[in-house]
Structure formats: structure tokens, C-alpha cells
Design an enzyme around this catalytic site. Structure first.
Site, PDB file in Angstrom:
ATOM      1  N   GLU A  97      -6.990  -7.872  -1.093  1.00 23.50           N
ATOM      2  CA  GLU A  97      -7.425  -7.577   0.127  1.00 23.50           C
ATOM      3  C   GLU A  97      -8.821  -7.144   0.282  1.00 23.50           C
ATOM      4  OE1 GLU A  97      -5.077  -4.916   2.824  1.00 23.50           O
ATOM      5  OE2 GLU A  97      -3.355  -5.784   2.332  1.00 23.50           O
ATOM      6  N   GLU A 130       0.666  -1.357   0.036  1.00 27.43           N
ATOM      7  CA  GLU A 130      -0.318   0.064  -0.244  1.00 27.43           C
ATOM      8  C   GLU A 130       0.733   1.324   0.095  1.00 27.43           C
ATOM      9  OE1 GLU A 130      -2.904  -0.547   3.339  1.00 27.43           O
ATOM     10  OE2 GLU A 130      -4.111  -1.913   2.140  1.00 27.43           O
TER      11      GLU A 130
HETATM   12  C1  BMA Z   1      -4.625  -3.425   4.823  1.00 23.38           C
HETATM   13  C2  BMA Z   1      -3.652  -4.275   5.379  1.00 23.38           C
HETATM   14  C3  BMA Z   1      -3.037  -4.191   6.447  1.00 23.38           C
HETATM   15  C4  BMA Z   1      -4.193  -3.856   7.591  1.00 23.38           C
HETATM   16  C5  BMA Z   1      -5.596  -4.140   6.900  1.00 23.38           C
HETATM   17  C6  BMA Z   1      -6.680  -4.128   7.699  1.00 23.38           C
HETATM   18  O1  BMA Z   1      -4.239  -2.188   4.928  1.00 23.38           O
HETATM   19  O2  BMA Z   1      -2.490  -4.202   4.121  1.00 23.38           O
HETATM   20  O3  BMA Z   1      -2.362  -3.012   6.771  1.00 23.38           O
HETATM   21  O4  BMA Z   1      -3.947  -4.759   8.770  1.00 23.38           O
HETATM   22  O5  BMA Z   1      -5.746  -3.635   5.688  1.00 23.38           O
HETATM   23  O6  BMA Z   1      -6.753  -2.693   8.185  1.00 23.38           O
END
Ligand code: BMA
Length: 913
Positions: free
Chosen positions: A576, A477
Site C-alpha cells: 500500500e 493493519e
Molecule cells: C490504509 C488502508 C485504508 C485507508 C488507506 C488510506 O490504511 O488500509 O484503511 O483507506 O490507508 O488512508
């Protein structure tokens, strides 16, 4: 001192039998081995003031040493993460004595090999400074010949507090700020992790505690030699022409070479594919000091019957080993190494898609396009020496048992232990490997960049032999942070340009360039999320790294109702997305006391490291459910845990099903989704987080759901405006002939469906198709369902013999808080039997559990109490009066003991008054 023919403490120690195979090719050499002296074991750990002196275990860390010595309690207990803050603020030193023989000292080179020091340390031997370290991800080799003596010697590794080191580095970086300074207060963390090459989440994260450990966290030994030692071997399989040559295996051998005033070191290097005595290659070499490398190529012609490595669900995970030996001409000294490999190709396809702007983003393994299903991996413990191979295996086995084929090793943790990659190779789990940079800007002075360059080189050579590793990715990120100004990096145009330059320096000029120089066999992405090739076109920082037409996307939305799929981005690849839940009462109980078991306890606040996390969980629950009621506060605490898991499971189910059904279509220019990796697989401690596996390995409801929403063949029900639609998704590479889709309408008051709709068809592999599409109102009317609130829908497949095939899915037409006819039912465990011959994921025998219910019940939850293990299914909708599930205990358990522990309930049971 021990003399061993293998390079001790190296990745794969070579056994005598294996080396002798190589010796068949090299007869008549009088052998002399590399001397090694193992320094692992019990050291003395002392604090800076010298008033604390305890046994220090190597490999290990100070927190577990203090715990073993009885100086502190369990660091995970209640508020201890804050109570024990002082430990990380001290400077600890580790020392020990050891004996050295004359024989060892006679070698031309004597080096100290530190596989991992955590982190900033000065190393002295007999009081002489021999070197310094400032990167826990690097191996350090220090020349100690001149300071060693025959007989007793002393070594001391003096660490500086990582927190103080990071603060100093930040202070001395006077030109401009490298943000963020400190984590949000809710994380109770330490500042400036970006200034130290150490596990970034050890300064705290939004799911984890701040335990900035110190210690010798990997093997440490002395090595003595006269000619050269093999330090690393990097193996790259390349596809041959398919006719005469099946594979070309490039074996690059990296050697440390003795300093010598005489002629250059010469010798014979040979490489052999184990199990194929005639498949070897050798070369006479002349080596440059202090280090040199060379490449040999093994030509695997069609006479050798080798097999390819496949990801889970696509074929076998065939693994081979290459043995590499160096024999010095002058001394006959031998250095040998054995490395694993798998024969497979990987390609990241980024090409135009008809009807959609942008580029595709999907992986092909051995030329087969594969939808990547899985999750994100974080460090399994704050104290790495507590993680056993069995524990790692249980987590990874749980991933494949939930039909995952991919894990992303996330960039805020560590380059993982060898076990993770070894087991992933065996189980067919593909690894998207981040480099360890996360959620920050980073300094780019020469020292920092040089340090990172070494780190990347060593890690690529260490991890890069594993067929499971299918991609390198620069950071977590950080492109997004820069593009979207998370840390105030664009307040002036001039500074913004500087941060962009720094970004390119670190991730392109150093990281990516180092990777390409060593390994061209895998895709190399600069960041996650990024726009892939488009990011490159936009000079590495895209305007919108979250563009759904390119690359991968991270997406979090805690405000909207997560059952509403229209909110999700129709991305090419979802790397994610997630929602939090609480871990089980059993898991929390181990680190809390009865005072803590209420929703508004200090403990509950303390363990929540994500801003507004507890409120977000409740708010999300309220969209669809009434909150638990009752008079017993502990019971209510447990009911809330359960509800948080129901909500998390449903959210991620809805979002993942949306991604899976989007694999074949383009709608409004978006689609062709080929990856769904939810956040996050595992936990670092016992706390509310996004994980589906609890600390300890227990499955949350989400993990049971994952097994179904990641099933190779499955159905998805959803509504699109007024239409009810059912998609059939298949990740198989072959066609399914004559399968039947069955869509049924049910009420909450009967075990008989109101209506069954069926259609029989052939289903192509690797695709998602809409098979059912009807106006919801009409469909319900035809089923004599009086109103949406009274009914629910299920879908499932039957094979050509009309047997159920794959998981059954369900769809609730309204929030369950407004459902009519949904009443409290009586669910009981009616029978438990021991199954001696059941196929179990663990070693112990399985138990069969029979359940009975007096009426349909959603979210039926079986709880095994104190017995560790998992069920074949859980959290399900029960719309039959009797069913059986299996329980797989982690350790053997008697049926009567299990009976005392097992409990069952469903949604309506949490409304107790
Ligand atoms: C994203 C991940 C982590 C974090 C998650 C939950 O940003 O890459 O850095 O723990 O979300 O917030």
C-alpha cells in the site's frame, strides 16, 4: 415450487447436459431430485413503526428499495449520506408469502438457505422463530420443516439496525474497551463497526460514506431432500511427479445430511474433470448426520493433455471444471455441483538474502518468481445490488489493461462477489485476499470467535477454488495498530498483554487455524503489513511490522515532496502507498450542483473524508507547480481537479518506479523489492480519494500512468546525488537481445533533442539493471543545455530493428514552476476518424484522434466530455508536433458527436491570467 436438478442459488449451477456426463458412469438409477423453491424477487419492506411500506427487492438492500419507491433521492447526491442517516437507524423487516406443495413437505429435510443476510436479523416462518443471523459473510441454513404448511406460507426477516446492534454489543462488552470507538469526525461515520460482522467500511471510511445497509443481500431459497445435499466442494490441485502424474486434484465434498432414525445415509459420490470423460473417481460413502465430508483424488496422468493457469503476462489462463455428484442408494436422490479450477502452484518465498539482513518476500507461480504489480480493491458500491457483472468486468479489464497482474481485496470491505474472482481467473489477475478485519481491535468472546470461525470456513471453501487467489491474509493493519499504539492499547502493561492475546486468539488460533485445516495450498499471512515469518517469531505482533527487511509494508507520506525517491522505504514488498486526487468534473457533476463547484464549497469539504486531505493535495502540488489562475470559478475548479490528478500520477509513478528498479539490487542491506500495489484501484462513490479509477469507471491520469510504469519492460530515470541514472527493468522470463537504450536531452522550445545517447546490449529477463550512469552536470553540459531549468530528459528502448519498444519515460530536472522556456502552446484536436477494425477493449468501434501542438507540452490531457470511454494514452508529454491516440468508447459513438465533446489542454493552459 420448482424442482431443479441443480442446487439452486449455489456457486455454480449444474446444467442438465453436464450432469448427464456424470450419469454415463452411473447407469440404471431412477433419479429423484432435490426440491428447491426460489424466494428471490419482490418482498414487502417495512420500517419498525410500520409507516413505510415499499417493495423490497431480494437480493438487495433498503436504501435502493426506498430509492426505487421514490421515497428518497440518489443517496450519493450532495449531502444525502448525512440526510439519509435515519434509514440505517431504523429496524427494517422484509416479508413475503409463498406456496408450498405437499410433495415438498414430504421430504425428510426442508431447510431455508440464506446465502447472505445483512446483518442482525430474526427469521420467522408462519410466525414461528426459525433462526437468527449476525454475520453478513455467512450462509445460514435453518430447519423449517415443522413450521411449513401445504399452501400459503409467510416468511419475515426482521433486521435490527446494524448501528444499534454494534452499540449494544459494545455496551455489553463491559470488561474492557475494544477500540476505536468511533471514526474521526471528518469521516461522518458510525461507531463500533468492529462489534458487528458486517462490511466495516459501511460505517464510513477515509474514502467512503456511512451507509449501514440492511437487507437480504444474497440469494434465499428453500431446499428439500431425503438423503444429503452437497453444500460445498473444495478443489486443490497439487503438482504430481511430472512423469506419470502431472497433477493430483483433491476434491473435498462437504455435505449436509438428513437426520434419520434409520440406517446411515449411503450413496455414491463421484467427481469428474469436465472434457475428460475417462478422468473420474467415485466412492461408496456412508454419511454422518447432520454434516459430513470426504475427499476424492483425481489423478491427472500424463496421457491427459492439461495446461497450467498463468497470471496475466506469463501465459494462458486455462480453466477447468470438476463436476461432483452424489446419488443416494436408498432413494436415488441426486445432488450435484460444478466448480471451476485452474492448475497452478503458488509459493511465498521467505529466505535469507546475501548482503541483507532479514528475509525475502516474493511469490513464485508455477516456480517462476513474479513481481506483483497492481493495486488494492475496495467495494465497488455501497449498495452491492447495483454492481453489475459488466461493471465489475470493466474495472478488472482496466486493471489488466494498465499492466497490473495483482489486486489485494482489502480487509475493510466484503469477501467479494463471485464475479470478481471469476473474472480475475479469466484475466489472470492474482488476488491477495484479506479476511474482513480492518483498522481496529476486535472482541474475542466465544460467540464472536465461533461466528468468525464459521465465516472463515465458508469463505475459504467459496473463494478457495479460484486459481486467481494466491494468498490469504488475516487483516488490514491490525498488527501495526497494536505495535504502534494507534488506539491507546498500551496504556497499561496488563491491558496491552490482553490485546496481544486477543490478537493471537482471533487471527492465529481461529482464522489461521481454520484456514490451515481446509487449505494448505496457499500462503497464509496474519496481517498486512507484517514481517511474515519474522512476525511469527515475535509471537505474531512484531515490534516493527513495517521493517523493510521483512514482509510487506504500507507507506504514506503527505509531507515530503513525492518526487524525492530517497524518502521511500526500500521494502521487500510494497502492498500500500498512495496519494489522493479529485475525480473528474463529469463524475462530480452527477452528484452536485453549480454552487458546489468551488474549492472552498461545503460540498468539497463534505466529500473529503481524510483529515487535511484537501490541504495535502494542494501542498503536494505546490512543490512543483504554480496553482491554477483565472477568473471563472468553475473553470478554476476543473483546473484544480486536473492538477490534483497530475500530482497523484507523478507521485505514484515516482514511487512505483523506485520499487520496480529495486527488484534486483541490495543497497545498504535493503532491496529485492518484488511487489508494488498502490492504494487504491477503484472508488465506492464520487469523492476525492486515492483511486486511479473513478466511481463509474473513468480513468484518472494515474491509471494511464500505471499502464506505463507497470509495463513489462520499461526504463526509469532518476538522480542519485549528482549522478543521472537510467535503469532498464524487465519482467519477461526471456532475454531481450540487442536492445538499445536511448537517453535524450531536450529543451522546452524545440521538437529536436539537444543530444541523444545510445547503448545497445542484451537484457536478461526478470531483472532491473543500471545501464546509464553519468554526472548530471557533465551530461547536460555536453548536450549544450545551459541550465537545469531549461531542459528535460527522456529515455526509451529500441528493439533490435531500432523500432521503439515499450513506453518512453521522462524526467524533469527541476520543479516545473521554475522551468524556463516552458510556454503556453496551442494544442488542438486536428482530426477524428472512425476505426472500424481497431482492437478495442470494449465492444464499440474505436476513434483515432490526431493532435497538433505548436511547442512541447507536458501533461497533455484529453477529455472525452460526456462520452464514456478511454484513450490509448493520456496525460503525456508531447514533444512532437503531431501525434495520434485512440479513443475506446464504452458505447458506440459517431465521430461528429465525439468531436463536439472532446477537448484537449496541457499544463500551461491552467494559468489563465
Ligand atoms: C490504509 C488502508 C485504508 C485507508 C488507506 C488510506 O490504511 O488500509 O484503511 O483507506 O490507508 O488512508
Amino acid at each position: 415450487m420448482t424442482t431443479n436438478m441443480a442446487v439452486r442459488g449455489s456457486m455454480f449451477a449444474v446444467t442438465a447436459a453436464k450432469v448427464s456426463l456424470v450419469f454415463l458412469i452411473l447407469p440404471n438409477l431412477s433419479r429423484q431430485d432435490i426440491g428447491t423453491l426460489d424466494l428471490n424477487g419482490v418482498w414487502l419492506a417495512s420500517n419498525g413503526g410500520g409507516d413505510i411500506n415499499v417493495n423490497g427487492t431480494v437480493p438487495g438492500c433498503i436504501h435502493t428499495d426506498l430509492m426505487a419507491a421514490g421515497r428518497i433521492g440518489d443517496p450519493y447526491f450532495r449531502f444525502n449520506d448525512v440526510e439519509y442517516r435515519w434509514i440505517a437507524k431504523e429496524n427494517w423487516s422484509y416479508s413475503r408469502q409463498f406456496n408450498v406443495t405437499d410433495q415438498l413437505l414430504k421430504h425428510a429435510e426442508v431447510v431455508l438457505v440464506c446465502e447472505g443476510l445483512d446483518t442482525a436479523a430474526t427469521i420467522t416462518v408462519n410466525g414461528h422463530n426459525v433462526g437468527q443471523s449476525n454475520n453478513m459473510f455467512r450462509r445460514y441454513t435453518f430447519d423449517i420443516k415443522s413450521v411449513l404448511q401445504a399452501g400459503l406460507n409467510t416468511i419475515q426477516v426482521t433486521f435490527q439496525s446494524a448501528i444499534k446492534y454494534a452499540a449494544e454489543k459494545n455496551m455489553s462488552h463491559a470488561d474492557y474497551m475494544v477500540p476505536p470507538d468511533c471514526p474521526p469526525a471528518v469521516q461522518k461515520g458510525e461507531c463500533h463497526p468492529n462489534f458487528i460482522r458486517k462490511e466495516q467500511c459501511s460505517f464510513s471510511w477515509d474514502w467512503g460514506p456511512a451507509f449501514a445497509t440492511q437487507g437480504i443481500w444474497k440469494n434465499i431459497s428453500i431446499q428439500a431432500y431425503d438423503s444429503a445435499v452437497i453444500r460445498d466442494v473444495h478443489v486443490t490441485p497439487k503438482k504430481g511427479d511430472g512423469k506419470t502424474t502431472l497433477w493430483l486434484i483433491e476434491v473435498t465434498v462437504y455435505m449436509d445430511v438428513a437426520k434419520t432414525t434409520k440406517a446411515p445415509v449411503t450413496g455414491l459420490v463421484s467427481a469428474q474433470l469436465q472434457g475428460f470423460p475417462t478422468l473420474f473417481v467415485k466412492d461408496n460413502v456412508k454419511l454422518k448426520s447432520p454434516s459430513d465430508h470426504l475427499t476424492l483424488t483425481l489423478n491427472v496422468s500424463s496421457q491427459f493433455k492439461v495446461e497450467t493457469w498463468w497470471p496475466a503476462g506469463y501465459g494462458k489462463q486455462m480453466l477447468y471444471k470438476v463436476g461432483v455428484t452424489f446419488v443416494s442408494t436408498g432413494t436415488g436422490e441426486v445432488s450435484a455441483k460444478l466448480v471451476k479450477l485452474g492448475l497452478r502452484t503458488v509459493e511465498l518465498v521467505q529466505e535469507p538474502i546475501k548482503g541483507s539482513p532479514g528475509l525475502s518476500f516474493y511469490f513464485k507461480i508455477n516456480d517462476v518468481p513474479i513481481f506483483l504489480k497492481g493495486s488494492n480493491w475496495i467495494p465497488a458500491d455501497a449498495f452491492k445490488n447495483r454492481i453489475t457483472t459488466a461493471y465489475t468486468r470493466n474495472l478488472l479489464q482496466s486493471a489488466v489493461d494498465a499492466n497490473m497482474n495483482t489486486l489485494r481485496v482489502w480487509g475493510g470491505g466484503i469477501y467479494e462477489h463471485e464475479d470478481v474472482y471469476d473474472i480475475a481467473d479469466e484475466l489472470g489477475i492474482m488476488i491477495w485476499q484479506d479476511f474482513m478485519f480492518a483498522c481496529a481491535m476486535y472482541p474475542t468472546d466465544d460467540d464472536f470467535l465461533g461466528n468468525v470461525g464459521e465465516e472463515i470456513q465458508q469463505q475459504v471453501l467459496r473463494i478457495g477454488n479460484h486459481p486467481s487467489v494466491i494468498a490469504w491474509s488475516g487483516n488490514n493493519e491490525n498488527e501495526a495498530a497494536l505495535a504502534a499504539n494507534w488506539y491507546g492499547t498500551d496504556n497499561t502493561t496488563q491491558l496491552h498483554a490482553l490485546y496481544r492475546e486477543d490478537y493471537v486468539k482471533l487471527y492465529v488460533n481461529v482464522t489461521m487455524a481454520t484456514v490451515w485445516s481446509l487449505d494448505k495450498s496457499r500462503p497464509n499471512i496474519t496481517s498486512s503489513p507484517s514481517n511474515g515469518k519474522e512476525t511469527e517469531n515475535e509471537n505474531w505482533v512484531a515490534k516493527n511490522p513495517y521493517d523493510s527487511h521483512y514482509g510487506d509494508v504500507h507507506y504514506y507520506n503527505y509531507k515530503d515532496d513525492c518526487w524525492d525517491w530517497t524518502k521511500f522505504p526500500k521494502t521487500r514488498f510494497a502492498s500500500e502507498y498512495g496519494f489522493q486526487s479529485w475525480p473528474s468534473y463529469q463524475t462530480l457533476k452527477k452528484v452536485s450542483t453549480s454552487d458546489d463547484w468551488t474549492l472552498d464549497s461545503d460540498f468539497n469539504d463534505h466529500r473529503q473524508h481524510h483529515q487535511d486531505g484537501n490541504t495535502q493535495m494542494l501542498d503536494q502540488a505546490k512543490f512543483h507547480f504554480a496553482l491554477p489562475t483565472g477568473d471563472d470559478p468553475v473553470q478554476q475548479y476543473e483546473d484544480n481537479i486536473y492538477l490534483s490528478q497530475v500530482v497523484q500520477a507523478m507521485c505514484i509513478k515516482t514511487q512505483t518506479e523506485f520499487y520496480r528498479r529495486s527488484r534486483s539490487e541490495i543497497i545498504g542491506g535493503e532491496g529485492h523489492t518484488m511487489g508494488a500495489l498502490y492504494w487504491q484501484l477503484n472508488d465506492i462513490w464520487q469523492a476525492p480519494t486515492w483511486s486511479s479509477l473513478e466511481y463509474g469507471g473513468r480513468w484518472k491520469m494515474l491509471h494511464y500512468y500505471a499502464a506505463k510504469f507497470f509495463a513489462p519492460v520499461m526504463t526509469v530515470i532518476f538522480e542519485d546525488k549528482e549522478q543521472l541514472k537510467v535503469y532498464v527493468v524487465s519482467d519477461l522470463t526471456t532475454k531481450l537481445s540487442q536492445v538499445t537504450l536511448q537517453v535524450q536531452v531536450w529543451t522546452w522550445s524545440s521538437f529536436k533533442p539537444l543530444k541523444s545517447w545510445t547503448k545497445t546490449f542484451d537484457k536478461e529477463g526478470n531483472s532491473a539493471d543500471m545501464i546509464f550512469n553519468e554526472a548530471t552536470a557533465q551530461f547536460l553540459k555536453d548536450a549544450a543545455c545551459t541550465k537545469r531549468e531549461a531542459c528535460f530528459i527522456t529515455s526509451g528502448l529500441l528493439d533490435s530493428k531500432q523500432k521503439p519498444y515499450g513506453p518512453t519515460n521522462s524526467y524533469y530536472l527541476t520543479p516545473l514552476k521554475t522551468a524556463t522556456g516552458l510556454a503556453k502552446v496551442n494544442i488542438t484536436v486536428s482530426k477524428i476518424t472512425l476505426l472500424t477494425d481497431a482492437p478495442t477493449p470494449g465492444t464499440a468501434s474505436a476513434l483515432q484522434v490526431e493532435l497538433k501542438t505548436t511547442g512541447p507540452a507536458p501533461f497533455v490531457w484529453l477529455d472525452s466530455g460526456e462520452v464514456e470511454g478511454r484513450f490509448s494514452d493520456n496525460g503525456f508529454l508531447m514533444n512532437v508536433d503531431t501525434l495520434t491516440v485512440q479513443f475506446y468508447p464504452l458505447y458506440s459513438v459517431k465521430a461528429q458527436d465525439f468531436e463536439k465533446e472532446v477537448k484537449v489542454h496541457s499544463l500551461m493552459d491552467i494559468y489563465r491570467k
